[in-house]
Enzyme design. Structure first.
Site, PDB file in Angstrom:
ATOM      1  N   GLU A  50       1.023  -1.092   0.163  1.00 22.11           N
ATOM      2  CA  GLU A  50      -0.100  -0.089  -0.175  1.00 22.11           C
ATOM      3  C   GLU A  50       1.007   1.175  -0.013  1.00 22.11           C
ATOM      4  O   GLU A  50       1.603   1.562   0.822  1.00 22.11           O
ATOM      5  CB  GLU A  50      -1.034  -0.065   1.338  1.00 22.11           C
ATOM      6  CG  GLU A  50      -1.742   1.148   1.359  1.00 22.11           C
ATOM      7  CD  GLU A  50      -2.560   1.259   2.830  1.00 22.11           C
ATOM      8  OE1 GLU A  50      -2.466   0.346   3.591  1.00 22.11           O
ATOM      9  OE2 GLU A  50      -3.241   2.228   2.941  1.00 22.11           O
ATOM     10  N   ASP A  61      -4.639  10.317   9.130  1.00 18.57           N
ATOM     11  CA  ASP A  61      -3.403   9.919   9.652  1.00 18.57           C
ATOM     12  C   ASP A  61      -2.939  10.310  10.805  1.00 18.57           C
ATOM     13  O   ASP A  61      -3.100  11.602  11.227  1.00 18.57           O
ATOM     14  CB  ASP A  61      -2.307  10.088   8.602  1.00 18.57           C
ATOM     15  CG  ASP A  61      -2.648   8.914   7.344  1.00 18.57           C
ATOM     16  OD1 ASP A  61      -2.544   7.820   7.774  1.00 18.57           O
ATOM     17  OD2 ASP A  61      -2.518   9.432   6.181  1.00 18.57           O
TER      18      ASP A  61
END
Lengths: 268, 400
Positions: A50, A61
């Site tokens: 990924e 994030d």
């Protein structure tokens, strides 16, 4: 439609194990080093890659990935560099490469053009953390046209109706967010993850990857007991930041349960 | 009717571009707000608070000495600066806090740029006995240290945000991250008409009282609708609150003034509609400042409240429809207008608001002495004394 990601997950199952999905951002700390790190990640046990595209406003994030992608942008990462990097990585390793990107860069590049160029670079598809199926028609059309996977997120808070819709439009796997929170290592994988995967199974999901908060071999093993894939990000990014490519090779070997590290000599 | 738009889309703008984890909370909020909207009990409670706490209705002040510098147009100010906490922000904050309480949330989080929305949120949290955390870019905590002190005095925790450009946009990112992790007990009290649905629609509804009161007040004062209604635009909450009641009055021109910073031909501005293009930021599709790759650009304005690279989706829609116009005003033009209103009328406006005043100085000359211009005086300038003091050299020495 044939999904290389689904084929990989099925092949791992046949071998009696689950798949390790390893995340790294492109361009951190530089394009070249991120390519070497991605290759080392696969050589040492990641079954699926990924690759994150650095973005100015990464709301899903935690601090580790925020700081890495900020650095990538500060070092001059440009969107157009991504396709060349994916090409180089897919030329060197056979693991399927999913690109993780927030939605605006794709919109600005052009959804159709992005899909075409990703396919040409050998990419397998996209993971889209801030694109829900309800807003995704353009991407669904483009990914169908170019035979790309599309990994949408499912959360512990998602209703059964939404889970069913997410399973219906996803290809590759459904990304089960293990906990109500953002990326980053956690001491325990939430029991919410197991519950969510059970709910996804009941709704018909065949391929599920669990991510967010997974950082150790023990957590990977725990998750792979009930899911096809375990996704590790921040821990690998930390290893890259602390110890470079050899750090990535070591943690990948550890996460995948291998006793020996491959190909490190080249990087030291 | 343009006024009937309720999202999630305003033309091609708006929507919900957020992680799946937030969708349940947004759905819960949408349902709760729609129920509140038609509940006479909720509306009565909010109106009572506005009457006894906010200080509504806010008055209209005519400013002839200022208007003498604006082609002698007739200029009317809607005095949102006289609201409790010093700006229009309280309208939205009280409304959302009431909704949050109804759905059982005990913790409010907010982003703030200038600190006005943070102060308003901390105020509502104190009033309702709720926990409050305010995210503020580290750069802004320095620029607006007095508002940080106000929030802390009110019992809120202020968390400086040290990632990204360390300003308002990063404070929004950090508030969204907090919300993803704490949706069970937490309401994200977003301070402008941006963000994912239902925020642009709900925040607009809580501010539309500005335009509704003004429309009646101006009709009573002048016997006619104003020729133009103007406001400053950052995220766009005070402007949409003012414009909304006039959207279906085609004779009324609607003009939003964006921050041109050091000039729209420099990189240092926040003129989102003038210079940006559509993209996705903070959960909605709208005009935004971005580079070729879709990376959000840093904005600049002397006013922290307009220093934002995005704008609410309803403004983007009104712009593309041609129903509202958006024009740039520089830092210097705004500061000039701030001083002019202070000296001609004894009213010190916020620097944000001064952008609308500067715009009206030019607009008055365009429209002429028979025209009536209604300005949303969205906030007072007390918080800006540090900036104004430096700009005009007021602390020591003689003003230049």
């Amino acid at each position: 439609m044939s999904s290389r990601v689904e084929a990989t997950l099925d092949a791992c199952r046949t071998e009696g194990r689950g798949a390790l999905v390893g995340y790294l951002p492109l361009g951190f700390p530089s394009i070249d080093e991120s390519i070497e790190a991605a290759v080392a990640l696969v050589e040492n046990g990641a079954d699926i890659l990924e690759l994150g595209l650095p973005y100015s406003d990464p709301v899903m994030d935690g601090l580790v990935i925020q700081q890495a992608t900020e650095k990538a942008l500060a070092n001059g990462f440009r969107l157009r560099d991504a396709f060349g990097a994916v090409k180089e990585i897919t030329d060197r390793v056979s693991a399927p490469v999913l690109v993780m990107t927030y939605w605006n860069p794709v919109v600005q590049y052009g959804v159709e053009k992005f899909a075409r160029d990703l396919k040409q670079a050998g990419g397998a598809g996209l993971i889209t953390p801030d694109l829900i199926p309800d807003e995704a028609q353009q991407w669904i059309d483009a990914s169908d046209k170019h035979d790309l996977d599309r990994v949408f997120l499912a959360a512990p808070s998602s209703t059964d109706t939404r889970l069913a819709e997410t399973i219906r439009v996803s290809r590759g796997f459904v990304y089960a967010v293990s906990t109500m929170g953002i990326t980053g290592a956690r001491a325990d994988v939430d029991t919410a993850a197991h519950n969510l995967v059970s709910r996804l199974r009941n709704a018909g999901a065949k391929h599920v990857g669990v991510g967010v908060g997974i950082s150790t071999r023990e957590q990977v093993v725990e998750v792979l007991d009930y899911a096809e894939g375990a996704i590790v990000g921040s821990a690998i990014v930390s290893a890259l930041g602390d110890s470079g490519v050899s750090g990535v090779a070591s943690i990948a070997a550890r996460l995948s349960g291998r006793s020996e590290v491959q190909g490190v000599a080249r990087h030291t | 009717m343009l006024r009937d738009e309720q999202g999630p889309y305003f033309g091609e703008f708006g929507g919900r571009f957020v992680p799946e984890s937030l969708i349940a909370a947004l759905d819960e909020l949408s349902l709760a707000y729609d129920a509140c909207k038609i509940d006479p009990g909720f509306q009565a409670e909010l109106m009572d608070l506005h009457r006894t706490y906010t200080g509504r209705p806010s008055i209209i002040t005519e400013v002839p000495r200022f208007a003498a510098h604006a082609g002698n147009a007739r200029i009317l100010l809607k005095r949102e600066d006289l609201n409790h906490t010093g700006s229009h922000k309280i309208n939205n904050v009280l409304g959302q806090a009431l909704v949050a309480r109804r759905i059982g949330k005990t913790r409010l989080i907010a982003e703030t740029g200038a600190g006005q929305h943070g102060v308003a949120t901390a105020t509502a949290a104190a009033l309702f006995g709720m926990e409050c955390v305010v995210y503020m870019g580290e750069v802004d905590t320095v620029r607006q240290a007095l508002n940080v002190a106000r929030m802390r005095l009110l019992g809120a925790e202020v968390i400086p945000v040290t990632t990204g450009s360390r300003t308002l946009k990063d404070a929004i990112n950090e508030a969204l991250r907090d919300w993803v992790a704490n949706v069970d007990n937490t309401h994200y009290l977003l301070g402008t008409v941006a963000g994912p649905h239902p925020f642009p629609y709900m925040v607009r509804d809580f501010h539309k009282i500005i335009g509704e009161e003004s429309r009646e007040q101006v009709l009573e004062m002048t016997g006619a609708l104003p020729d133009a209604v103007v406001a400053c635009v950052g995220g766009g909450s005070n402007a949409i609150g003012m414009f909304h009641a006039f959207l279906d009055d085609p004779s009324v021109r609607l003009i939003g003034y964006e921050a041109a910073g050091r000039g729209v031909d420099t990189p240092e501005h926040a003129a989102t509609i003038t210079k940006g293009r559509p993209g996705v930021l903070h959960g909605a599709r709208s005009y935004m400042l971005q580079d070729e790759d879709g990376q959000t650009l840093e904005s600049h304005s002397i006013s922290a409240g307009l220093d934002y690279p995005g704008v609410g989706p309803e403004h983007s829609w009104l712009n593309d429809l041609g129903r509202a116009e958006y024009r740039p005003v520089t830092d210097d033009e705004a500061m000039h207008a701030m001083r002019l209103l202070s000296r001609t009328e004894g009213i010190i406006p916020a620097i944000e608001t001064a952008h609308a005043l500067a715009g009206a100085l030019e607009l008055g000359k365009e429209l002429g002495p028979e025209s009536v211009i209604l300005i949303n005086l969205s906030g007072r300038g007390d918080k800006d004394m540090e900036t104004a003091g430096k700009y005009f050299d007021l602390f020591d020495g003689v003003e230049s």
